[in-house]
Design a protein around this motif. Structure first.
Motif, PDB file in Angstrom:
ATOM      1  N   ALA A   1      -8.691  -6.076  -0.191  1.00  0.00           N
ATOM      2  CA  ALA A   1      -8.052  -4.793  -0.527  1.00  0.00           C
ATOM      3  C   ALA A   1      -6.741  -4.768   0.239  1.00  0.00           C
ATOM      4  CB  ALA A   1      -8.961  -3.635  -0.136  1.00  0.00           C
ATOM      5  N   ILE A   2      -5.869  -5.716  -0.103  1.00  0.00           N
ATOM      6  CA  ILE A   2      -4.650  -5.911   0.697  1.00  0.00           C
ATOM      7  C   ILE A   2      -3.417  -5.443  -0.070  1.00  0.00           C
ATOM      8  CG2 ILE A   2      -5.653  -7.799   2.040  1.00  0.00           C
ATOM      9  CD1 ILE A   2      -3.893  -9.677   0.208  1.00  0.00           C
ATOM     10  N   GLY A   3      -3.619  -4.582  -1.041  1.00  0.00           N
ATOM     11  CA  GLY A   3      -2.496  -4.022  -1.785  1.00  0.00           C
ATOM     12  C   GLY A   3      -2.577  -4.373  -3.255  1.00  0.00           C
TER      13      GLY A   3
ATOM     14  N   PRO B   1       3.512  -0.552  -4.925  1.00  0.00           N
ATOM     15  CA  PRO B   1       2.312   0.280  -4.823  1.00  0.00           C
ATOM     16  C   PRO B   1       2.108   0.904  -3.455  1.00  0.00           C
ATOM     17  CG  PRO B   1       1.747  -2.034  -4.677  1.00  0.00           C
ATOM     18  CD  PRO B   1       3.228  -1.986  -4.847  1.00  0.00           C
ATOM     19  N   VAL B   2       2.962   1.820  -3.093  1.00  0.00           N
ATOM     20  CA  VAL B   2       2.873   2.464  -1.782  1.00  0.00           C
ATOM     21  C   VAL B   2       2.983   3.977  -1.955  1.00  0.00           C
ATOM     22  CG1 VAL B   2       3.826   2.576   0.528  1.00  0.00           C
ATOM     23  CG2 VAL B   2       4.070   0.481  -0.788  1.00  0.00           C
TER      24      VAL B   2
ATOM     25  N   LYS C   1      -3.235   1.653   7.804  1.00  0.00           N
ATOM     26  CA  LYS C   1      -2.513   2.320   6.708  1.00  0.00           C
ATOM     27  C   LYS C   1      -3.398   3.402   6.073  1.00  0.00           C
ATOM     28  CE  LYS C   1       1.278  -0.503   6.070  1.00  0.00           C
ATOM     29  NZ  LYS C   1       1.232  -1.848   5.554  1.00  0.00           N
TER      30      LYS C   1
ATOM     31  N   ILE D   1     -11.444  -6.775   3.204  1.00  0.00           N
ATOM     32  CA  ILE D   1     -10.260  -7.116   3.998  1.00  0.00           C
ATOM     33  C   ILE D   1      -9.139  -6.139   3.695  1.00  0.00           C
ATOM     34  CG2 ILE D   1      -8.565  -8.913   4.512  1.00  0.00           C
ATOM     35  CD1 ILE D   1     -10.629 -10.925   3.532  1.00  0.00           C
ATOM     36  N   GLY D   2      -8.557  -5.550   4.751  1.00  0.00           N
ATOM     37  CA  GLY D   2      -7.441  -4.622   4.574  1.00  0.00           C
ATOM     38  C   GLY D   2      -7.735  -3.311   5.258  1.00  0.00           C
ATOM     39  N   ASN D   3      -6.691  -2.645   5.714  1.00  0.00           N
ATOM     40  CA  ASN D   3      -6.849  -1.351   6.387  1.00  0.00           C
ATOM     41  C   ASN D   3      -6.045  -0.268   5.687  1.00  0.00           C
ATOM     42  OD1 ASN D   3      -7.444  -1.833  10.002  1.00  0.00           O
ATOM     43  ND2 ASN D   3      -8.796  -1.841   8.235  1.00  0.00           N
ATOM     44  N   GLY D   4      -6.119  -0.278   4.343  1.00  0.00           N
ATOM     45  CA  GLY D   4      -5.478   0.779   3.552  1.00  0.00           C
ATOM     46  C   GLY D   4      -6.544   1.641   2.888  1.00  0.00           C
ATOM     47  N   ASN D   5      -6.111   2.645   2.145  1.00  0.00           N
ATOM     48  CA  ASN D   5      -7.075   3.577   1.531  1.00  0.00           C
ATOM     49  C   ASN D   5      -7.953   2.920   0.479  1.00  0.00           C
ATOM     50  OD1 ASN D   5      -6.542   5.859   3.036  1.00  0.00           O
ATOM     51  ND2 ASN D   5      -4.811   6.460   1.744  1.00  0.00           N
TER      52      ASN D   5
ATOM     53  N   ARG E   1      -4.375  -5.762  12.137  1.00  0.00           N
ATOM     54  CA  ARG E   1      -3.694  -5.162  13.296  1.00  0.00           C
ATOM     55  C   ARG E   1      -4.625  -4.163  13.977  1.00  0.00           C
ATOM     56  NH1 ARG E   1       2.002  -3.222  11.906  1.00  0.00           N
ATOM     57  NH2 ARG E   1       1.249  -2.640   9.824  1.00  0.00           N
TER      58      ARG E   1
ATOM     59  N   TRP F   1       5.013   3.371  -9.287  1.00  0.00           N
ATOM     60  CA  TRP F   1       4.757   2.104  -8.594  1.00  0.00           C
ATOM     61  C   TRP F   1       5.462   0.902  -9.230  1.00  0.00           C
ATOM     62  CZ3 TRP F   1      -1.084   1.933  -6.768  1.00  0.00           C
ATOM     63  CH2 TRP F   1      -1.229   2.810  -5.683  1.00  0.00           C
TER      64      TRP F   1
ATOM     65  N   ALA G   1      -9.233  -0.071   0.727  1.00  0.00           N
ATOM     66  CA  ALA G   1     -10.341  -0.670   1.498  1.00  0.00           C
ATOM     67  C   ALA G   1     -11.375   0.405   1.821  1.00  0.00           C
ATOM     68  CB  ALA G   1      -9.802  -1.308   2.782  1.00  0.00           C
TER      69      ALA G   1
ATOM     70  N   LEU H   1       0.886   8.085  -1.556  1.00  0.00           N
ATOM     71  CA  LEU H   1      -0.134   8.865  -2.244  1.00  0.00           C
ATOM     72  C   LEU H   1       0.432   9.324  -3.592  1.00  0.00           C
ATOM     73  CD1 LEU H   1      -1.495  10.941   0.780  1.00  0.00           C
ATOM     74  CD2 LEU H   1      -2.363   8.795  -0.150  1.00  0.00           C
TER      75      LEU H   1
ATOM     76  N   ASP I   1     -11.968   3.209   0.107  1.00  0.00           N
ATOM     77  CA  ASP I   1     -12.652   3.576  -1.150  1.00  0.00           C
ATOM     78  C   ASP I   1     -13.751   2.569  -1.480  1.00  0.00           C
ATOM     79  OD1 ASP I   1     -11.155   5.802  -1.673  1.00  0.00           O
ATOM     80  OD2 ASP I   1      -9.907   4.895  -3.232  1.00  0.00           O
TER      81      ASP I   1
HETATM   82  P1  NAP Z   1      -1.910  -0.487   1.630  1.00  0.00           P
HETATM   83  O1  NAP Z   1      -1.983   0.933   2.047  1.00  0.00           O
HETATM   84  O2  NAP Z   1      -0.573  -1.115   1.525  1.00  0.00           O
HETATM   85  O3  NAP Z   1      -2.830  -1.320   2.663  1.00  0.00           O
HETATM   86  C1  NAP Z   1      -2.938  -2.703   2.574  1.00  0.00           C
HETATM   87  C2  NAP Z   1      -3.669  -3.225   3.800  1.00  0.00           C
HETATM   88  O4  NAP Z   1      -3.883  -4.615   3.611  1.00  0.00           O
HETATM   89  C3  NAP Z   1      -2.910  -3.067   5.115  1.00  0.00           C
HETATM   90  O5  NAP Z   1      -3.792  -2.730   6.134  1.00  0.00           O
HETATM   91  C4  NAP Z   1      -2.331  -4.459   5.345  1.00  0.00           C
HETATM   92  O6  NAP Z   1      -2.131  -4.792   6.700  1.00  0.00           O
HETATM   93  C5  NAP Z   1      -3.449  -5.308   4.780  1.00  0.00           C
HETATM   94  N1  NAP Z   1      -3.016  -6.653   4.415  1.00  0.00           N
HETATM   95  C6  NAP Z   1      -1.986  -7.016   3.613  1.00  0.00           C
HETATM   96  N2  NAP Z   1      -1.915  -8.352   3.521  1.00  0.00           N
HETATM   97  C7  NAP Z   1      -2.917  -8.847   4.286  1.00  0.00           C
HETATM   98  C8  NAP Z   1      -3.360 -10.149   4.618  1.00  0.00           C
HETATM   99  N3  NAP Z   1      -2.751 -11.219   4.118  1.00  0.00           N
HETATM  100  N4  NAP Z   1      -4.424 -10.274   5.443  1.00  0.00           N
HETATM  101  C9  NAP Z   1      -5.047  -9.188   5.939  1.00  0.00           C
HETATM  102  N5  NAP Z   1      -4.679  -7.931   5.679  1.00  0.00           N
HETATM  103  C10 NAP Z   1      -3.620  -7.759   4.864  1.00  0.00           C
HETATM  104  O7  NAP Z   1      -2.578  -0.751   0.185  1.00  0.00           O
HETATM  105  P2  NAP Z   1      -3.799  -0.075  -0.600  1.00  0.00           P
HETATM  106  O8  NAP Z   1      -4.938   0.209   0.291  1.00  0.00           O
HETATM  107  O9  NAP Z   1      -3.966  -0.951  -1.773  1.00  0.00           O
HETATM  108  O10 NAP Z   1      -3.209   1.317  -1.092  1.00  0.00           O
HETATM  109  C11 NAP Z   1      -2.065   1.380  -1.960  1.00  0.00           C
HETATM  110  C12 NAP Z   1      -1.535   2.812  -1.958  1.00  0.00           C
HETATM  111  O11 NAP Z   1      -2.455   3.669  -2.659  1.00  0.00           O
HETATM  112  C13 NAP Z   1      -1.399   3.395  -0.571  1.00  0.00           C
HETATM  113  O12 NAP Z   1      -0.247   4.180  -0.496  1.00  0.00           O
HETATM  114  C14 NAP Z   1      -2.647   4.240  -0.434  1.00  0.00           C
HETATM  115  O13 NAP Z   1      -2.538   5.304   0.499  1.00  0.00           O
HETATM  116  C15 NAP Z   1      -2.808   4.766  -1.855  1.00  0.00           C
HETATM  117  N6  NAP Z   1      -4.228   5.127  -2.102  1.00  0.00           N
HETATM  118  C16 NAP Z   1      -4.637   6.385  -1.794  1.00  0.00           C
HETATM  119  C17 NAP Z   1      -5.954   6.724  -1.962  1.00  0.00           C
HETATM  120  C18 NAP Z   1      -6.442   8.071  -1.591  1.00  0.00           C
HETATM  121  O14 NAP Z   1      -7.625   8.257  -1.601  1.00  0.00           O
HETATM  122  N7  NAP Z   1      -5.646   9.003  -1.246  1.00  0.00           N
HETATM  123  C19 NAP Z   1      -6.874   5.816  -2.428  1.00  0.00           C
HETATM  124  C20 NAP Z   1      -6.450   4.531  -2.728  1.00  0.00           C
HETATM  125  C21 NAP Z   1      -5.114   4.202  -2.544  1.00  0.00           C
HETATM  126  P3  NAP Z   1      -0.684  -4.644   7.392  1.00  0.00           P
HETATM  127  O15 NAP Z   1      -0.471  -3.177   7.607  1.00  0.00           O
HETATM  128  O16 NAP Z   1      -0.853  -5.395   8.646  1.00  0.00           O
HETATM  129  O17 NAP Z   1       0.316  -5.232   6.443  1.00  0.00           O
END
Ligand code: NAP
Length: 477
Positions: free
Chosen positions: A332-334, A380-381, A208, A155-159, A202, A375, A161, A383, A163
């Motif tokens: 994987a929602i943050g 935690p937002v 993300k 669950i989640g559309n961030g990086n 979304r 962070w 998820a 790169l 990985d």
């Molecule tokens: P993230 O980028 O903040 O993404 C979190 C995702 O979870 C979003 O799609 C969000 O949707 C979704 N979400 C949050 N609450 C939710 C809920 N209750 N139900 C369903 N979906 C939900 O977090 P992350 O993936 O943990 O990454 C953290 C940071 O590390 C980011 O800046 C990322 O780019 C970075 N990172 C980079 C790499 C890399 O390889 N370069 C690898 C890992 C992490 P909404 O957008 O709708 O809120």
């Protein structure tokens, strides 16, 4: 409050030797200033690099360049690394106040944010961060991970998820070229997984993900990416985002190209000129999680409410419920920060309350000599590189405050070494890390060449996982 003595270097402790801590140390060392600085960089792990060693997927292509840059900074010799020292346990804030003029907290965020839906307590419902810790060989997590699901939801559309889904779906021999520990390879090799589903709440224009990380998904051999045309609806706000935001445009282009390739693939399969991959990675959009369903205490499915875009780029529920059979769910929602001893904490944002990196009391007043970066400062937002901007701000403010910092009582560089020895803390040093690094490379070399789906490759490194073993090898140098 008194000024740190003008005739001695400014003594600074940094808690956390991940990118945020190293960037802060580097920026201060290079800053234009009229006084000397003496920096101790602490970490609770015996090794430096924090999230890079214990948070980034081992097959991530940018990792090597970042490690090289951080190595160069710490190898200069003007920043002292003290590993395997746990702030709040081995050393307290009072110790820090006694021996340093200022401290910067750079402890990052390594917990999973909570997902408040029924079923999170079931066996098979996991936090992505815990799984990442396992596959990155974190010293403080169990050596085994339950990998018995054939169908998995992420669950989640961030990086993160991306990985996690990539690591779960990739054929494990293709990870041998990376530094994955042997127990992780063995665990993944036994996984019966066939389908990994990533669910975003979304649309494709609101993901993300970042472009390079998204494209990496398609590099896994014998894994087909599966998309669903009905998820590709765009509202006015999405169209505007795609038009004005290059990153969103690239991402939507990548996804729609995959959709076209998928049609070609299906045609080839029907014509008998292509064999489907043995594993599939599905990308679903407009799915908001409602409940994880279970049987006998274990996950057996996940339920979503379909969403539609509301014109502003946000979504609203349609009332349509969809169920998927899965035996494991990874959220994987943050990430979320952890509270530190004797320092304030914002439980809603998971950060140390601060203004520009200056740590604040509950009443909003600045606490002299305490700073935060990375962070744990802003959540935690971003790169890894974006923590540089944070460090610049925090260091700028520290330099501005220099004359008002509370001077350490025992600023001698030896004071902390004596304290750690007295408390029998088995601390590690930079030289120790260099020795452990060489040892891990030697283990990789000894493993020789391994067969992957892309042909034979040599293993570059094999990570040492056990904390005691890491300390032992580090202290042998
Ligand atoms: P993230 O980028 O903040 O993404 C979190 C995702 O979870 C979003 O799609 C969000 O949707 C979704 N979400 C949050 N609450 C939710 C809920 N209750 N139900 C369903 N979906 C939900 O977090 P992350 O993936 O943990 O990454 C953290 C940071 O590390 C980011 O800046 C990322 O780019 C970075 N990172 C980079 C790499 C890399 O390889 N370069 C690898 C890992 C992490 P909404 O957008 O709708 O809120």
């Amino acid at each position: 409050m008194s000024n740190p003595a003008a005739d001695r270097p400014l003594r600074l402790a940094i808690i956390g030797a991940g990118p945020a801590g190293v960037y802060a140390a580097d920026i201060l060392t290079k800053a234009e200033r009229e006084f000397e600085v003496s920096i101790d960089l602490f970490d609770r792990y015996p090794t430096p690099y924090g999230l890079i060693r214990y948070g980034v997927a081992p097959d991530h292509p940018r990792i090597k360049g970042i490690v090289k840059a951080l190595h160069k900074v710490l190898d200069r010799g003007d920043i002292r690394f003290l590993g395997n020292v746990n702030y709040g346990q081995d050393i307290t804030l009072a110790d820090i106040r006694d021996m340093y003029d200022a401290v910067i907290f750079a402890t990052g965020a390594i917990q999973d944010a909570d997902l408040n839906i029924p079923g999170m307590e079931l066996d098979g419902a996991y936090g992505a961060a815990d799984f990442v810790s396992w596959y990155d060989g974190h010293p403080d997590v169990p050596r085994t991970w339950p990998l018995n699901a054939r169908q998995i939801a992420v669950i989640g559309n961030g990086n993160v998820a991306l990985d996690v889904a990539r690591m779960l779906s990739k054929h494990p021999e293709d990870l041998l070229v990376t530094e994955i520990p042997d127990n992780v390879h063995a665990g993944l090799a036994a996984s019966p997984v066939t389908d990994v589903h990533i669910f975003g709440r979304r649309g494709p224009a609101q993901v993300k993900f970042t472009p390079l990380e998204l494209r990496e998904l398609s590099h896994s051999k014998d894994v087909d990416i599966v998309l669903y045309p009905e998820d590709f609806e765009f509202d006015a706000a999405s169209d505007e985002t795609i038009k004005t935001n290059n990153q969103a445009k690239t991402m939507v282009n990548t996804l729609t190209n995959w959709l076209i390739e998928q049609e070609d693939r299906e045609e080839a399969e029907e014509a008998g000129t292509r064999t489907p991959a043995s594993r599939r990675l599905h990308l679903h959009f407009l799915h908001a999680p409602v409940e994880i369903t279970g049987n006998n205490g274990a996950v057996e499915g996940i339920r979503f409410e379909r969403q539609e875009l509301d014109g502003t780029g946000n979504v609203r529920g349609t009332g349509d419920i969809v169920d998927y059979d899965v035996q494991a769910v990874y959220r994987a929602i943050g990430y979320f920060g952890s509270e530190l001893a004797e320092v304030g904490f914002d439980p809603n944002r998971g950060v140390i309350p601060n203004e520009g990196g200056r740590v604040l009391h509950d009443d909003g007043e600045k606490i002299s000599g305490l700073y935060a970066t990375g962070w744990i400062k802003r959540g935690p937002v971003g790169l890894i590189g974006s923590t540089k901007g944070d460090a610049l701000e925090t260091i700028g403010n520290l330099l501005e405050d220099r004359l008002e910092l509370p001077a350490a009582i025992h600023p001698d560089e030896q004071a902390i070494i004596e304290l750690l020895a007295e408390r029998e803390v088995a601390y590690t040093t930079w030289e120790g890390w260099v020795a452990l690094d060489a040892h891990e490379h030697a283990l990789g070399e000894a493993a020789g060449t391994v067969e992957t789906s892309r042909g034979p490759v040599s293993r570059e490194r094999v990570k040492v996982v056990e904390r005691d073993e890491m300390v032992r090898i580090s202290q042998q140098q």
